[in-house]
Design a protein around this motif. Structure first.
Motif, mmCIF file in Angstrom:
data_model
loop_
_atom_site.group_PDB
_atom_site.id
_atom_site.type_symbol
_atom_site.label_atom_id
_atom_site.label_comp_id
_atom_site.label_asym_id
_atom_site.label_seq_id
_atom_site.Cartn_x
_atom_site.Cartn_y
_atom_site.Cartn_z
ATOM 1 N N GLN A 1 0.819 -0.878 0.013
ATOM 2 C CA GLN A 1 0.367 -0.014 0.053
ATOM 3 C C GLN A 1 0.507 0.840 -0.118
ATOM 4 O OE1 GLN A 1 -2.170 0.287 2.910
ATOM 5 N NE2 GLN A 1 -3.892 1.736 2.851
ATOM 6 N N HIS A 2 1.956 1.354 0.756
ATOM 7 C CA HIS A 2 2.358 2.515 1.026
ATOM 8 C C HIS A 2 3.933 2.776 0.479
ATOM 9 C CE1 HIS A 2 -0.435 4.163 3.535
ATOM 10 N NE2 HIS A 2 -0.391 3.005 4.647
ATOM 11 N N LYS B 1 5.628 2.200 -3.173
ATOM 12 C CA LYS B 1 5.664 3.352 -4.194
ATOM 13 C C LYS B 1 5.348 5.138 -3.735
ATOM 14 C CE LYS B 1 3.857 4.130 -8.655
ATOM 15 N NZ LYS B 1 5.294 4.979 -9.251
ATOM 16 N N ASN B 2 4.072 4.947 -2.952
ATOM 17 C CA ASN B 2 4.176 6.468 -2.469
ATOM 18 C C ASN B 2 5.087 7.539 -1.567
ATOM 19 O OD1 ASN B 2 1.470 6.636 -3.726
ATOM 20 N ND2 ASN B 2 0.517 5.965 -1.531
ATOM 21 N N LEU B 3 5.865 6.355 -0.174
ATOM 22 C CA LEU B 3 6.947 6.275 0.084
ATOM 23 C C LEU B 3 8.154 7.128 -0.823
ATOM 24 C CD1 LEU B 3 7.890 6.607 2.575
ATOM 25 C CD2 LEU B 3 8.414 4.338 2.964
ATOM 26 N N HIS B 4 8.314 5.885 -1.907
ATOM 27 C CA HIS B 4 9.704 6.407 -2.795
ATOM 28 C C HIS B 4 9.381 7.747 -2.833
ATOM 29 C CE1 HIS B 4 11.306 5.729 -6.751
ATOM 30 N NE2 HIS B 4 12.359 5.766 -6.398
ATOM 31 N N ASP B 5 8.561 7.754 -3.887
ATOM 32 C CA ASP B 5 7.795 9.605 -4.615
ATOM 33 C C ASP B 5 8.003 9.986 -3.271
ATOM 34 O OD1 ASP B 5 7.420 7.197 -7.505
ATOM 35 O OD2 ASP B 5 5.632 7.330 -6.970
ATOM 36 N N PHE B 6 7.272 10.459 -2.639
ATOM 37 C CA PHE B 6 8.074 11.580 -1.197
ATOM 38 C C PHE B 6 9.693 11.298 -1.514
ATOM 39 C CE2 PHE B 6 8.329 12.168 2.407
ATOM 40 C CZ PHE B 6 8.105 13.426 3.011
ATOM 41 N N TYR C 1 10.685 13.128 -5.090
ATOM 42 C CA TYR C 1 10.338 14.393 -4.870
ATOM 43 C C TYR C 1 10.887 15.060 -3.859
ATOM 44 C CZ TYR C 1 6.636 12.220 -8.706
ATOM 45 O OH TYR C 1 6.284 11.713 -9.510
ATOM 46 N N GLU D 1 14.980 4.755 -3.058
ATOM 47 C CA GLU D 1 14.901 3.407 -2.584
ATOM 48 C C GLU D 1 15.349 2.825 -1.786
ATOM 49 O OE1 GLU D 1 14.010 -0.417 -5.802
ATOM 50 O OE2 GLU D 1 14.505 1.288 -6.471
ATOM 51 N N LYS E 1 1.659 4.264 8.669
ATOM 52 C CA LYS E 1 1.815 5.179 7.619
ATOM 53 C C LYS E 1 2.603 6.893 7.638
ATOM 54 C CE LYS E 1 0.742 7.868 3.573
ATOM 55 N NZ LYS E 1 -0.563 8.920 3.025
ATOM 56 N N PHE F 1 6.727 7.592 7.005
ATOM 57 C CA PHE F 1 7.004 8.620 6.732
ATOM 58 C C PHE F 1 8.665 9.602 6.919
ATOM 59 C CE2 PHE F 1 3.888 7.485 3.554
ATOM 60 C CZ PHE F 1 4.236 7.644 2.287
#
Length: 171
Positions: free
Chosen positions: A21-22, A24-29, A32, A41, A64, A68
């Motif tokens: 669930q998290h 990809k979003n964590l990597h993207d955060f 960016y 990664e 979550k 983060f």
């Protein structure tokens, strides 16, 4: 989101679901916010490892936020570390040399031999030789400065080189 019936996330299937669930979003955060150079990664994976190590302390509804926060702190620590590394590299490069101590010692010995050999030249040879080799003056300029012929300058420099070769075998 499913009901939070569990006190922690130590169950393998719950942890895998959280990862899916998290991740990809964590990597993207991280990507960016900090860019690719600091390996977002790797930091995301490290955050999940820390979550697993602390799974008994973290409830599913706080997982979550925990991920983060940990990942952001890991990246901030890496940024601080990179600043220290860069500062250290700047100070090292000014005091560091790639030359071995043996080479430096041999270079010093050679310089001493050369200085001694130059001091053993006649004054006329030494003046002409140093004006040519150190100051970079041409034979004609030296001749004008010393008030002698160009041939005399050539003879003095040739004689100096011959004597230096004899005095210093490595030359």
């Amino acid at each position: 989101m499913s009901k939070n019936l569990h006190k922690d996330i130590c169950d393998k299937s719950r942890f895998e679901a959280l990862f899916k669930q998290h991740a990809k979003n964590l990597h993207d955060f991280l990507y960016y916010k900090f860019g690719e150079l600091l390996n977002p990664e790797d930091k995301a994976q490290e955050a999940f490892i820390k979550l697993w190590e602390n799974c008994k302390k973290v409830t599913p509804n706080k997982a979550k936020s925990f991920l983060f926060t940990i990942a952001n702190n890991l990246m901030l620590n890496e940024v601080a570390h990179q600043k220290v590394v860069l500062k250290h590299q700047k100070t090292i490069t000014s005091h560091h040399t790639n030359l071995s101590p043996e080479f430096l010692m041999e270079e010093d010995e050679y310089r001493q031999k050369l200085e001694k050999a130059i001091s053993n030249l006649t004054e006329a040879q030494r003046v002409a030789f140093l004006m040519n080799r150190v100051e970079g003056k041409r034979f004609k300029e030296i001749a004008t400065l010393l008030g002698i012929s160009t041939k005399a300058v050539e003879k003095r420099i040739y004689g100096a080189l011959k004597k230096l070769r004899l005095d210093i075998e490595e030359l």
